[in-house]
Motif scaffolding. Structure first.
Motif, short mmCIF file in Angstrom:
data_model
loop_
_atom_site.label_atom_id
_atom_site.label_comp_id
_atom_site.label_asym_id
_atom_site.label_seq_id
_atom_site.Cartn_x
_atom_site.Cartn_y
_atom_site.Cartn_z
N PHE A 8 0.83 -1.21 0.00
CA PHE A 8 0.00 0.00 0.00
C PHE A 8 0.87 1.26 0.00
CE2 PHE A 8 -2.50 3.31 1.94
CZ PHE A 8 -3.79 3.10 1.48
N GLN A 9 1.85 1.27 0.89
CA GLN A 9 2.71 2.46 1.02
C GLN A 9 3.58 2.67 -0.22
OE1 GLN A 9 4.59 1.42 4.77
NE2 GLN A 9 4.02 3.43 5.54
N VAL A 10 4.15 1.56 -0.69
CA VAL A 10 5.03 1.66 -1.86
C VAL A 10 4.25 2.21 -3.04
CG1 VAL A 10 6.33 0.34 -3.56
CG2 VAL A 10 6.65 -0.09 -1.13
N ASN A 11 3.00 1.76 -3.15
CA ASN A 11 2.18 2.22 -4.26
C ASN A 11 1.90 3.72 -4.18
OD1 ASN A 11 0.74 1.64 -6.67
ND2 ASN A 11 -1.15 2.00 -5.50
N TRP A 12 1.78 4.21 -2.95
CA TRP A 12 1.59 5.65 -2.79
C TRP A 12 2.82 6.43 -3.25
CZ3 TRP A 12 -1.51 9.39 0.23
CH2 TRP A 12 -2.85 9.01 0.25
N GLN A 13 3.97 5.88 -2.90
CA GLN A 13 5.21 6.50 -3.37
C GLN A 13 5.25 6.54 -4.87
OE1 GLN A 13 9.08 5.31 -2.04
NE2 GLN A 13 8.21 4.69 -0.08
N ALA A 15 2.75 6.46 -6.87
CA ALA A 15 1.74 7.39 -7.36
C ALA A 15 2.26 8.82 -7.31
CB ALA A 15 0.46 7.25 -6.54
N LEU A 16 3.02 9.11 -6.25
CA LEU A 16 3.58 10.45 -6.14
C LEU A 16 4.64 10.69 -7.20
CD1 LEU A 16 3.89 10.90 -2.29
CD2 LEU A 16 2.63 12.36 -3.85
N GLN A 17 5.45 9.66 -7.41
CA GLN A 17 6.51 9.76 -8.40
C GLN A 17 5.92 9.92 -9.80
OE1 GLN A 17 9.40 10.24 -7.70
NE2 GLN A 17 10.91 9.17 -8.93
N TYR A 18 4.91 9.10 -10.08
CA TYR A 18 4.29 9.15 -11.40
C TYR A 18 2.96 9.88 -11.33
CZ TYR A 18 7.94 5.91 -12.53
OH TYR A 18 9.17 5.34 -12.70
N ARG A 19 2.95 11.03 -10.68
CA ARG A 19 1.69 11.75 -10.52
C ARG A 19 1.20 12.28 -11.85
NH1 ARG A 19 6.13 13.96 -8.71
NH2 ARG A 19 6.72 16.07 -9.32
N GLY A 20 2.11 12.41 -12.81
CA GLY A 20 1.74 12.91 -14.13
C GLY A 20 0.54 12.22 -14.73
N PRO A 21 0.62 10.90 -14.94
CA PRO A 21 -0.49 10.19 -15.57
C PRO A 21 -1.80 10.35 -14.82
CG PRO A 21 1.43 8.78 -15.43
CD PRO A 21 1.77 10.03 -14.71
N TYR A 99 -2.31 -13.20 -5.34
CA TYR A 99 -2.31 -12.23 -6.43
C TYR A 99 -3.54 -11.32 -6.38
CZ TYR A 99 -0.86 -10.62 -11.08
OH TYR A 99 -0.42 -9.89 -12.13
N LEU A 100 -4.68 -11.91 -6.06
CA LEU A 100 -5.93 -11.13 -5.99
C LEU A 100 -5.84 -10.10 -4.87
CD1 LEU A 100 -8.91 -10.83 -7.01
CD2 LEU A 100 -9.53 -12.48 -5.26
N HIS A 101 -5.36 -10.55 -3.70
CA HIS A 101 -5.27 -9.64 -2.56
C HIS A 101 -4.22 -8.56 -2.81
CE1 HIS A 101 -6.83 -13.14 0.11
NE2 HIS A 101 -7.74 -12.65 -0.72
N TYR A 102 -3.13 -8.97 -3.47
CA TYR A 102 -2.07 -8.02 -3.81
C TYR A 102 -2.64 -6.87 -4.64
CZ TYR A 102 1.98 -6.09 -6.26
OH TYR A 102 2.91 -5.24 -6.80
N TRP A 103 -3.35 -7.23 -5.70
CA TRP A 103 -3.87 -6.19 -6.58
C TRP A 103 -5.01 -5.41 -5.93
CZ3 TRP A 103 -1.75 -3.56 -10.11
CH2 TRP A 103 -0.69 -4.11 -10.84
N PHE A 104 -5.72 -6.09 -5.02
CA PHE A 104 -6.76 -5.37 -4.29
C PHE A 104 -6.12 -4.22 -3.49
CE2 PHE A 104 -9.26 -4.60 -0.46
CZ PHE A 104 -10.46 -4.24 -1.04
N LEU A 108 -6.77 -0.35 -4.02
CA LEU A 108 -7.31 0.43 -2.92
C LEU A 108 -6.45 1.66 -2.65
CD1 LEU A 108 -9.47 0.48 -0.67
CD2 LEU A 108 -7.81 -0.64 0.81
N SER A 109 -5.13 1.44 -2.62
CA SER A 109 -4.27 2.58 -2.31
C SER A 109 -4.32 3.61 -3.44
CB SER A 109 -2.83 2.10 -2.05
OG SER A 109 -2.00 2.27 -3.15
N GLY A 110 -4.39 3.11 -4.69
CA GLY A 110 -4.50 4.02 -5.83
C GLY A 110 -5.78 4.82 -5.79
N LYS A 111 -6.87 4.14 -5.46
CA LYS A 111 -8.18 4.81 -5.44
C LYS A 111 -8.25 5.87 -4.34
CE LYS A 111 -8.96 3.71 -8.69
NZ LYS A 111 -9.40 4.35 -9.92
N LEU A 112 -7.64 5.54 -3.17
CA LEU A 112 -7.64 6.52 -2.08
C LEU A 112 -6.80 7.73 -2.45
CD1 LEU A 112 -7.45 4.24 1.08
CD2 LEU A 112 -9.39 5.54 0.19
#
Lengths: 262, 333, 273
Positions: A8-13, A15-21, A99-104, A108-112
């Motif tokens: 979750f946290q890594v994905n936020w990082q 998202a911040l790094q690739y905030r462009g898209p 895999y399902l839980h991983y992508w969930f 979730l982190s992306g959507k938040l």
């Protein structure tokens, strides 16, 4: 549980790094929505109307659609099918991660993350159009609305995940996926409210679960849904069913993946 | 008149640093620390028409950056350059018709089509007359023995074959100046040798001015009389290859094979020992000490074989580089 | 003056010959990947159908949108398809690839060969098939819509085609302007997403906008001109001021675009490796 928190946290990082898209896709959506708002406005100015909707209803509908697009609708299938068709999925086979839980978690982190941005955008937009936005008259509708968004988010994720893992079976999945996703959005009511469709279409759209992604939550917000409880039950039924179905499909897919060998 | 004249050419790149962690990412949203890297620092030199000059230096020394500025790919931070009396970065069409750049790790051929198709396209791009095109193509195909490869899709060619085709594509318009950036990189020894001979032959026949970068010593040793050594963006040496060794080689290497087994410790007072075991010894000694040391060895041991060798040129280069101070990264432009 | 005309003619002849040469190479390339062709065409037709479906449903509820009837709107939708195919036939795909060129440093070759880099990039990837489905489907819609007009006039057709070309110029100018940023961002995907949204909103009639929106969609993101100007001529709704605005946006945009693009090239920092 902890490993998913890290994901979750890594994905936020990320998202911040690739905030462009993220930023650009929100901008693009905003652009399309504003064009549609102009469209509705032009229609109502020429003394026409769409179904039972007032202009305020429609404006509210599309502002909510903008928010739902960022907070509910899921776009992870691209990466899933890339991982599967390019072979980096193998990394997951050797890890103790579902895999399902991983992508969930990723979703979730992306959507938040996107949700935080879009709420600001939506607030500004509503403020600008304050005279034209319909708010629900009771707090209960708002609670129902939020609950229906959560259900919609779960369902949207499950559909998107299903589209993603199609890559186990179909080689050139991208164009097909595009079309499938678009059909789902159309049947969800993301482009036009479903009750403006011809009656025969409406029967089909109502029987399908896609309306829970966009149309259903917005109807609750606009208080056009007299009793949302049956809808909640049906949606939850789909969520549970799809969860078990996806776990099953994932196992089948992995068997196939190992057989093909990448 | 010189074919290439460069004076005080400087190129500074700006990059950003990202701090690690979520906190770092947040910070990156609002402020990013710029870093300035001076890839080329006020470099000056000139080349006569028809010269074949080697450009030596380790990775990141600024060789490629310099070539790119001379090709008009990069805009310099400051300084002047004239190639065939054009300023390269003005990208004058007339200049572009008269030079070529080939980069060893880049591919400009159409991947899925046979090289012959790419050649045809280059004919049109450079506006080469069909007669001239056919003539130079035939010549080069002959020199490089490419006849059977012309109709094979590029993706099916080996790296060496592809490089040959890249060279042909770059030379079809008979450029007067040719920049070669690591033309033999990643190739096997035989392909390297073939490319080298081709470049040598081509330069001899056409009097094309060639500026070549490489970090394979052999390329330079075989092809170039004159070398430019660049390190940390500065020219560290500009002169004849022979001069380079004279100036920097103040040592020679003595290699010895003993006739019978020895103790594994060298005798006291013997300087420059690099290897000393039961059967072999290698010593690196100052030039003026060579005679003395050799004599001492011959007197003290039964020796089966003894040789005195020049230091390898790579070693020389390494020493030149060791001299120059590291100062390429700093925080002000 | 005569000298200038001569020079321009020479340049035009040369670039046209180059275009033909590149086109034939690209066609050979596309032949190798025939399988993609069917998929692309299928997908194009699907999305065009979805656009038609959207308007069918909308027109199930209303008579006109911004004064445009259903059949007139089909001409709008079709015109966008035609413009997009024309764009793929001339320049569009090069811009989509630009990010890769800049990131890998392969853009170098565009700067060292004796063709204008913008033309080289455009020609290098001209594609007949990438948007062919949209083009054909668009043509079909325009013809269908045209035949259902009550006041169809054949005289409009050549002017319609002229204004389609004008729309193509607007599209190109916008691509140039937006993609000039690639030399700082070193990726072009998001930039071209913006362009995609631009062309995607072109199918709505210009009459729906007013106030700030009208200015925005005319001068900043001129999507309201792309389909509306040509289609308005065909359906007999055009007025001179609309045509004049379109022509000047195209001309001004092109000059500005080329200027910004050429200036941005100096900031290209060629990646090594």
């Amino acid at each position: 549980m902890r490993k998913y928190w890290t994901v979750f946290q890594v994905n936020w990082q990320n998202a911040l790094q690739y905030r462009g898209p993220t930023f650009i896709s929100i901008l693009g959506n905003l652009l399309h929505i504003s064009v549609l708002l102009y469209l509705w406005n032009a229609i109502y100015l020429s003394n026409q109307s769409l179904g039972s909707y007032t202009l305020s209803d429609l404006i509210t509908y599309y502002i909510l659609q903008l928010i739902i697009n960022s907070m509910v609708l899921s776009y992870i299938s691209w990466e899933i099918s890339d991982q599967i068709s390019e072979g980096s999925f193998s990394n997951f086979l050797v890890k103790p991660v579902n895999y399902l839980h991983y992508w969930f978690t990723i979703n979730l982190s992306g959507k938040l993350f996107e949700g935080l941005i879009i709420l600001v955008v939506g607030a500004i937009l509503s403020f600008l159009l304050i005279a034209h936005v319909s708010f629900p008259s009771s707090g209960l509708s708002l609670v129902y609305f939020i609950f229906s968004m959560i259900l919609g988010g779960l369902l949207a994720f499950e559909f998107d995940f299903a589209i993603g893992i199609l890559a186990f079976w179909i080689v050139k999945v991208n164009s097909f996926k595009y079309m499938l996703q678009y059909c789902i959005f159309f049947l969800a009511g993301a482009l036009l409210p479903l009750d403006l469709f011809p009656v025969s279409f409406q029967v089909v759209a109502n029987a399908l679960p896609f309306r829970f992604l966009v149309f259903f939550p917005i109807q609750i917000f606009l208080e056009k849904e007299a009793n949302p409880l049956p809808g909640f039950l049906i949606a939850m039924g789909w969520i549970v069913f799809l969860y078990f179905f996806l776990q099953f499909a994932l196992r089948r897919g992995i068997t196939r993946y190992e057989a093909v060998g990448k | 008149m010189s074919a290439i004249e460069v004076s005080q050419l400087t190129k500074t790149f700006t990059t950003h640093r990202k701090e690690a962690g979520l906190k770092g990412s947040f910070k990156g949203l609002f402020s990013r620390k710029p870093l300035y890297k001076e890839a080329v620092k006020s470099v000056s030199f000139s080349l006569e028409e028809g010269e074949l000059v080697g450009f030596l230096g380790p990775n990141g020394a600024g060789k490629t950056t310099l070539l790119k500025m001379l090709s008009g790919i990069l805009y310099p931070t400051s300084g002047e350059a004239r190639v065939l009396s054009f300023t390269p970065w003005q990208r004058d069409r007339a200049y572009q018709r008269q030079f070529s750049i080939v980069m060893g790790h880049k591919n400009q051929l159409w991947w899925d089509l046979p090289p012959a198709e790419s050649f045809l396209l280059n004919r049109d791009i450079y506006g080469v007359k069909q007669i001239d095109f056919q003539k130079s193509l035939d010549e080069m195909v002959e020199l490089l023995k490419l006849k059977d490869l012309l109709d094979v899709p590029v993706r099916q060619l080996s790296l060496g074959e592809r490089m040959k085709c890249e060279l042909v594509a770059a030379l079809l318009h008979q450029p007067r100046v040719l920049f070669l950036d690591e033309p033999t990189i990643g190739l096997d020894v035989i392909s390297q040798e073939k490319i080298r001979s081709f470049i040598q032959e081509y330069n001899r026949l056409k009097k094309t001015t060639v500026l070549l970068t490489s970090h394979y010593m052999q390329d330079v040793e075989q092809l170039c009389k004159r070398v430019l050594v660049i390190n940390h963006g500065r020219i560290a040496f500009d002169g004849m290859l022979s001069e380079l060794s004279q100036r920097y080689i103040d040592h020679k290497v003595i290699k010895v094979r003993f006739a019978d087994a020895q103790t594994t410790t060298p005798p006291p007072g013997l300087e420059g020992v690099e290897v000393w075991d039961a059967h072999h010894a290698v010593l690196k000694v100052k030039k003026k000490e060579v005679a003395h040391t050799t004599q001492r060895l011959l007197e003290g041991y039964r020796i089966e074989d003894l040789s005195v060798e020049e230091m390898e040129i790579e070693e020389v280069i390494r020493r030149i580089f060791a001299e120059a101070p590291e100062e390429s990264l700093r925080n002000r432009p | 003056m005569k000298l200038l005309v001569n020079k321009l003619t020479k340049i035009f002849v040369r670039y046209f010959a180059l275009y033909r040469s590149f086109l034939s190479h690209n066609l050979k390339n596309e032949m190798i990947y025939r399988a993609n062709f069917a998929i692309n065409v299928g997908m194009d037709i699907f999305f065009m159908m979805m656009n038609v479906l959207f308007f069918s449903i909308l027109y199930g509820n209303v008579e006109t949108v911004g004064g445009w009837t259903f059949h007139q709107t089909l001409i709008l939708v079709g015109s966008v398809g035609i413009v997009r195919e024309l764009a793929y036939l001339t320049f569009r795909k090069g811009f989509l690839e630009l990010g890769n060129y800049v990131r890998t440093g392969n853009f170098d070759v565009m700067l060292t060969s004796p063709i204008a880099p913008a033309a080289h990039l455009a020609f290098r990837h001209v594609s007949l098939t990438d948007s062919l489905g949209e083009g054909l489907m668009g043509l079909l819609l325009v013809v269908y819509g045209f035949l259902h007009l009550s006041n169809a006039s054949w005289i409009g057709i050549p002017f319609y085609l002229l204004m389609l070309v004008n729309s193509l110029v607007i599209y190109y100018a916008l691509c140039l302007l937006i993609n000039s940023l690639v030399f700082w961002l070193v990726k072009s995907q998001e930039l071209n997403t913006v362009v995609y949204y631009f062309i995607n909103t072109a199918r709505y009639p210009r009459e729906i906008y007013h106030g700030l929106g009208k200015i925005f969609f005319t001068f900043i993101l001129p999507s309201s001109l792309i389909a509306t100007t040509p289609a308005a001529i065909l359906v007999g709704r055009a007025n001179p001021s609309l045509v004049l605005i379109s022509l000047s946006v195209a001309g001004g945009g092109l000059i500005l675009g080329l200027f910004v693009w050429n200036w941005s090239l100096n900031f290209y920092s060629s990646a090594s490796s």
